[in-house]
Design an enzyme around this catalytic site. Sequence first.
Site, PDB file in Angstrom:
ATOM      1  N   HIS A   1      83.433  40.434  -3.097  1.00 60.85           N
ATOM      2  CA  HIS A   1      83.190  39.876  -1.714  1.00 60.85           C
ATOM      3  C   HIS A   1      84.146  38.631  -1.336  1.00 60.85           C
ATOM      4  O   HIS A   1      83.651  37.510  -1.168  1.00 60.85           O
ATOM      5  CB  HIS A   1      81.728  39.232  -1.838  1.00 60.85           C
ATOM      6  CG  HIS A   1      80.955  39.181  -0.399  1.00 60.85           C
ATOM      7  ND1 HIS A   1      79.792  39.538  -0.368  1.00 60.85           N
ATOM      8  CD2 HIS A   1      81.434  38.961   0.493  1.00 60.85           C
ATOM      9  CE1 HIS A   1      79.242  39.272   0.621  1.00 60.85           C
ATOM     10  NE2 HIS A   1      80.403  38.794   1.589  1.00 60.85           N
TER      11      HIS A   1
ATOM     12  N   ARG B   1      77.557  44.842   3.897  1.00 61.30           N
ATOM     13  CA  ARG B   1      76.593  44.475   2.849  1.00 61.30           C
ATOM     14  C   ARG B   1      76.529  45.794   1.991  1.00 61.30           C
ATOM     15  O   ARG B   1      76.418  46.882   2.407  1.00 61.30           O
ATOM     16  CB  ARG B   1      75.413  43.776   3.394  1.00 61.30           C
ATOM     17  CG  ARG B   1      75.159  42.623   4.109  1.00 61.30           C
ATOM     18  CD  ARG B   1      75.459  41.561   3.071  1.00 61.30           C
ATOM     19  NE  ARG B   1      75.509  40.290   3.699  1.00 61.30           N
ATOM     20  CZ  ARG B   1      76.469  39.531   3.930  1.00 61.30           C
ATOM     21  NH1 ARG B   1      77.820  40.060   3.807  1.00 61.30           N
ATOM     22  NH2 ARG B   1      76.548  38.178   4.443  1.00 61.30           N
TER      23      ARG B   1
ATOM     24  N   GLU C   1      74.894  42.115  -6.033  1.00 64.24           N
ATOM     25  CA  GLU C   1      75.795  40.977  -6.125  1.00 64.24           C
ATOM     26  C   GLU C   1      75.263  40.049  -6.983  1.00 64.24           C
ATOM     27  O   GLU C   1      74.250  39.588  -6.790  1.00 64.24           O
ATOM     28  CB  GLU C   1      76.529  40.520  -4.960  1.00 64.24           C
ATOM     29  CG  GLU C   1      77.416  41.315  -4.523  1.00 64.24           C
ATOM     30  CD  GLU C   1      78.068  41.169  -3.134  1.00 64.24           C
ATOM     31  OE1 GLU C   1      78.007  39.786  -2.807  1.00 64.24           O
ATOM     32  OE2 GLU C   1      78.364  41.818  -2.235  1.00 64.24           O
TER      33      GLU C   1
HETATM   34  C1  8YV Z   1      82.218  38.603   4.587  1.00 65.42           C
HETATM   35  C2  8YV Z   1      80.214  37.433   4.985  1.00 65.42           C
HETATM   36  O1  8YV Z   1      83.575  38.828   4.602  1.00 65.42           O
HETATM   37  O2  8YV Z   1      79.968  35.936   6.514  1.00 65.42           O
HETATM   38  C3  8YV Z   1      79.397  36.620   6.040  1.00 65.42           C
HETATM   39  O3  8YV Z   1      78.141  36.875   6.008  1.00 65.42           O
HETATM   40  O4  8YV Z   1      79.729  37.960   4.112  1.00 65.42           O
HETATM   41  C4  8YV Z   1      81.685  37.328   4.895  1.00 65.42           C
HETATM   42  O5  8YV Z   1      82.140  36.390   4.288  1.00 65.42           O
HETATM   43  C5  8YV Z   1      81.641  39.796   5.800  1.00 65.42           C
HETATM   44  O6  8YV Z   1      81.241  40.703   4.977  1.00 65.42           O
HETATM   45  C6  8YV Z   1      82.547  40.334   6.780  1.00 65.42           C
HETATM   46  O7  8YV Z   1      81.911  41.369   7.515  1.00 65.42           O
END
Ligand code: 8YV
Length: 328
Positions: free
Chosen positions: A290, A243, A272
Amino acid sequence: MSEQPLKVILTRKLPAEVEQRLSDLFDVTAYNDDKPMPQPALAEAVQRCDVLACTLGDRIDEDLLTLAGPRLKLIANFGAGVDHIDVQAASARGITVTNTPSVLAEDAADMVMALIMAVPRRLVEGVEALRDGRFTGWSPTWMLGHRVRGKKLGIIGLGRVGQAVARRARAFGLSVHYHNRNRINTHIENELEATYWDSLDQMLSRVDIVSVNCPQTPATYHLLSRRRLELLHKDAYIVNISRGDIIDEEALADMIAEKRLGGAGLDVFSKEPAVNAQLMKAPNVVLLPHMASATVESRIDMGDRMLINIKMFADGHKPPDRIIPEML
Ligand code: 8YV
């Protein structure tokens, strides 16, 4: 539980097979838009469903939960991160929150490795140079990056994704260091040949590449503050697929612009979908929209995991991926 199928409101378009499987089991209303559900629609949804099947980008805060009707008993998140949900407020109202961990860990770890390779080896710069017609033939001194093998990788958060990164990193000849809220068990530590650092500061001053793999919680907000970023040596790289707000993004952008860091590979950002303008301009950063878990396989598995949580709940059991507020 009543004989009536649970009323599930989906806040976001999901893969068709996931929506179909959900509809086979529950009374589903899907929001058929590939954008986050607007707040007024969310407010309306929480009043009339048993289960809110939401995802990142939805703001499930205390104000929204205050509006929840008595039926709402489960918030089943499609995704691992639950920083967009006020889990404490939900729990105080007797609402269970679940996520979809594990299933996306391997794909997310692949993306970490892709960024770990892409930044030091200048992958995107190379592609751009070629496309712009700047490739005039092999040169002994052009497009030189840095060797990955032999570098020290510091993983912040050795959970499922962090461990999957560590396994890959060893195959690439990186030594694995980690900082975690709690030291992980010796068996896993030995298998990964991972060195534990109780002090994040000390780890940062010794590693060459940092991979951010912890969840965002109040405790990890700006964990990589300006002061901590300054502990890194000037050729160090940072990779973040977790994040944006775990890093002080402005400080990171300043330090990259001032060449006080080697570069960064970022899949996530503070605001974002907006991306810091300085980062956009920097040549030694690789920025992705992302997409660390964006494989067909992960997204279907995430859907199945969400469905399992809802089904267990519907059958009167505790869903397997409950978020325990005290653990955040
Ligand atoms: C990301 C995500 O790829 O599941 C989540 O909350 O944001 C995922 O799509 C994640 O940042 C992976 O650690």
